[in-house]
Design a protein around this motif. Sequence first.
Motif, short mmCIF file in Angstrom:
data_model
loop_
_atom_site.label_atom_id
_atom_site.label_comp_id
_atom_site.label_asym_id
_atom_site.label_seq_id
_atom_site.Cartn_x
_atom_site.Cartn_y
_atom_site.Cartn_z
N LEU A 104 16.01 -31.53 33.85
CA LEU A 104 16.79 -30.38 33.37
C LEU A 104 15.90 -29.22 32.95
O LEU A 104 16.30 -28.07 33.08
N GLY A 105 14.72 -29.51 32.47
CA GLY A 105 13.81 -28.44 32.11
C GLY A 105 13.39 -27.63 33.32
O GLY A 105 13.38 -26.40 33.30
N ALA A 106 13.01 -28.33 34.39
CA ALA A 106 12.62 -27.64 35.61
C ALA A 106 13.81 -26.93 36.25
O ALA A 106 13.68 -25.83 36.80
N PRO A 159 29.04 -25.77 29.33
CA PRO A 159 28.35 -27.03 29.05
C PRO A 159 27.36 -27.44 30.14
O PRO A 159 26.46 -28.25 29.87
N ALA A 160 27.53 -26.90 31.33
CA ALA A 160 26.65 -27.28 32.44
C ALA A 160 25.74 -26.13 32.88
O ALA A 160 25.08 -26.24 33.91
N LEU A 161 25.68 -25.08 32.09
CA LEU A 161 24.82 -23.95 32.42
C LEU A 161 23.36 -24.38 32.39
O LEU A 161 22.90 -25.00 31.43
N ALA A 162 22.63 -24.03 33.43
CA ALA A 162 21.20 -24.38 33.51
C ALA A 162 20.39 -23.09 33.52
O ALA A 162 20.51 -22.28 34.44
N GLY A 163 19.59 -22.88 32.49
CA GLY A 163 18.73 -21.70 32.45
C GLY A 163 19.45 -20.47 31.95
O GLY A 163 20.67 -20.46 31.74
N ASN A 164 18.70 -19.42 31.79
CA ASN A 164 19.20 -18.13 31.33
C ASN A 164 19.46 -17.23 32.54
O ASN A 164 18.52 -16.89 33.26
N ARG A 218 23.32 -20.38 37.35
CA ARG A 218 23.08 -21.75 37.82
C ARG A 218 23.89 -22.73 36.98
O ARG A 218 23.79 -22.76 35.75
N ILE A 219 24.67 -23.56 37.66
CA ILE A 219 25.51 -24.56 37.01
C ILE A 219 25.13 -25.95 37.54
O ILE A 219 25.00 -26.15 38.76
N ASN A 220 24.97 -26.89 36.64
CA ASN A 220 24.64 -28.26 37.01
C ASN A 220 25.93 -29.04 37.30
O ASN A 220 26.47 -29.71 36.42
N PHE A 221 26.41 -28.93 38.53
CA PHE A 221 27.64 -29.63 38.90
C PHE A 221 27.43 -31.14 39.03
O PHE A 221 28.40 -31.88 39.18
N ARG A 222 26.19 -31.58 38.98
CA ARG A 222 25.90 -33.02 39.04
C ARG A 222 25.73 -33.63 37.65
O ARG A 222 25.26 -34.76 37.52
N THR A 223 26.11 -32.89 36.63
CA THR A 223 26.03 -33.41 35.28
C THR A 223 26.93 -34.63 35.10
O THR A 223 27.96 -34.77 35.77
#
Length: 284
Positions: A58-60, A151-156, A164-169
């Motif tokens: 998630l960091g990357a 809740p699934a937002l990735a990054g700024n 960017r949204i993490n749909f694989r959360t």
Amino acid sequence: MQNLPTFIFVHGAFANSFSFAPLQAELALLGHRSLAVDLPGHGFQATFPAAYQAPQDLGALASEPGGIKGVTLADNAAHLIEVLERAKQHGPVILVGHSRGGVTITAAGNARPDLIDRICYVSAWCPVDLDVSGYYAEPEMAEVDHGALAPALAGNPAELGLLRINFRTADPAALTAFRHAFAADLGDDEFRTFLNTFQPDENLDAGTSADRAQAASWGRIPKSYVRLADDASIPPAMQDRMIREADALTPDNPFDVRTLEGSHLRWLVHPKPAAELLANLAAV
């Protein structure tokens, strides 16, 4: 063959041409030809960062660059117009946009109404009095969960230059929010299957006041609006508002309004009613 219309489908945010495959199959069985467009940075042009794969980093994921950065609404419209120019050589064109795809088809209609024989919005943004961001602040959107993607937002987004949204959360809160916003009436497997067709990145340009529907050009195109009666993403009240605004803009060319039951995504997963409705439009 020359007089048969070609349906051209334009997807919404985070989606791609793959979304329309079941609908295109139903249309083909009814004797209609169609194509689904991948807007720039979508489909096989999309970026799926290595960190998006399991096990996720998630960091990357929050910092990896994406190819859709810098893509604009003007880029989307220019790409769509190229497709329309080629399709128009073979007969009439019915242009269909879903969700955020409505902004792109409106821009194409503003620029090249001569290429479109009918423009059709399926629970899609049709900006007339406001741009899309303005509509989100209006009363018709009051019951929409504006934080459904948070809740699934990735990054700024400001730093990445994209959304960017993490749909694989696996976060239950995020999955519940997605389900409510887009697919409350789909089965669990149907919902997860559709979620896996989404791509993680979307561009930041949803248009400005300059991209609203223009009476002198867009307003000349025969137009239809297909309401989705149970949509929690663009509620029926907002769909109806955009229909009213468009009709006021072009009173001599009002929307032909149809309604399908179901959520924002159901018409794509169970496409037979939508295919029959669109086939009927081809005969109008």
